[in-house]
Design a protein around this motif. Structure first.
Motif: not given
Length: 268
Positions: A119-142
């Motif tokens: 399920t991982i590759a199809p999920t990633l394949g459906a993503v269209t890159p856009a926006g900025q890079s909220p790295i810290a916020a994403a890692l907080a969710e991790v």
């Protein structure tokens, strides 16, 4: 009757070299002409590791990487690699940015732990890159995902694999958040399409993750660099293999009869 190429193996020996069974979990010796094999790993149970792929899908991932975009290279590498890690690593996925605004991050993981790799590759394949890079916020969710009851019950070592092409552009402190992850037992591996402007910040993140690479020259990166800006598969495989190796924790993580062998120097 003639017999050629006959090899006879016996328990008789003249030295320890005659008794080497090729197994890392036995101590082989020759005692009074007989081979002895002492089991070193009777109580060793290899625990499945957990790893969250934290993937940068900001607008800059649309940049060209040898005829494809950087994001397409990530999807391609994931499709090629992840099946072989399915039973070795408990995988989850967090993509950023998501949600509202160019710095938005949805709550939780996009694919939870134990998601089927198909399920991982199809999920990633459906993503269209856009926006900025909220790295810290994403890692907080991790961090939140690893603090759930289910994740806490997982006994194996825990990791975040951050794949990015730059630094946090949304006001977050990524290295600080990576250090917070380490505080709850999660080590972070940084894989990067780098640039001269991002190298210092990427190095800070790798150091905070406690799995940075040793340098042989002062200019060598201590994060996993996507070579030539193209070879994502090689870089991602190096990161995934790190999740299966020894940590500097005094344990025999891979049940080969040795402790902490091959652990990155800077992890100790």
């Amino acid at each position: 009757v003639y017999l050629d190429n006959v090899r006879v193996e016996t328990a008789c020996c003249t030295s320890g070299n005659d008794c080497n069974d090729g197994l890392g979990c036995t101590a082989d010796s020759c005692v009074s002409g007989q081979c002895s094999h002492q089991d070193l790993c009777t109580n060793c149970i290899r625990r499945q590791t957990s790893a969250v792929l934290v993937l940068d899908a900001s607008a800059s991932m649309n940049a060209n990487a040898g005829g494809k975009t950087r994001w397409q290279r990530i999807v391609e590498a994931s499709s090629a690699l992840l099946d072989s890690y399915d039973f070795k690593t408990n995988l989850g996925v967090k993509v950023f940015p998501t949600g509202t605004g160019s710095c938005g991050v949805n709550s939780g993981l996009d694919l939870d732990f134990h998601s089927p790799v198909e399920t991982i590759a199809p999920t990633l394949g459906a993503v269209t890159p856009a926006g900025q890079s909220p790295i810290a916020a994403a890692l907080a969710e991790v961090e939140k995902a690893y603090l759930t009851t289910g994740a806490q019950l997982q006994a194996g070592n825990k990791y975040a694999i951050l794949v990015t092409d730059g630094l946090d552009s949304c006001g977050g402190e990524a290295a600080q958040q990576i250090n917070t992850l380490f505080g709850i037992g999660v080590r972070t591996i940084v894989v990067a399409f780098d640039s001269p402007a991002s190298k210092k910040g990427l190095s800070d993140m790798a150091l905070a993750g406690r799995l940075s690479k040793a340098r042989t020259a002062a200019t060598d990166p201590i994060y996993i660099q996507v070579e030539n800006g193209v070879d994502v598969q090689k870089a991602l495989q190096e990161a995934l293999d790190l999740t299966l190796n020894e940590l500097c924790n005094g344990l025999d993580d891979n049940c080969d009869g040795q402790t902490d062998e091959g652990a990155p120097d800077l992890a100790c």
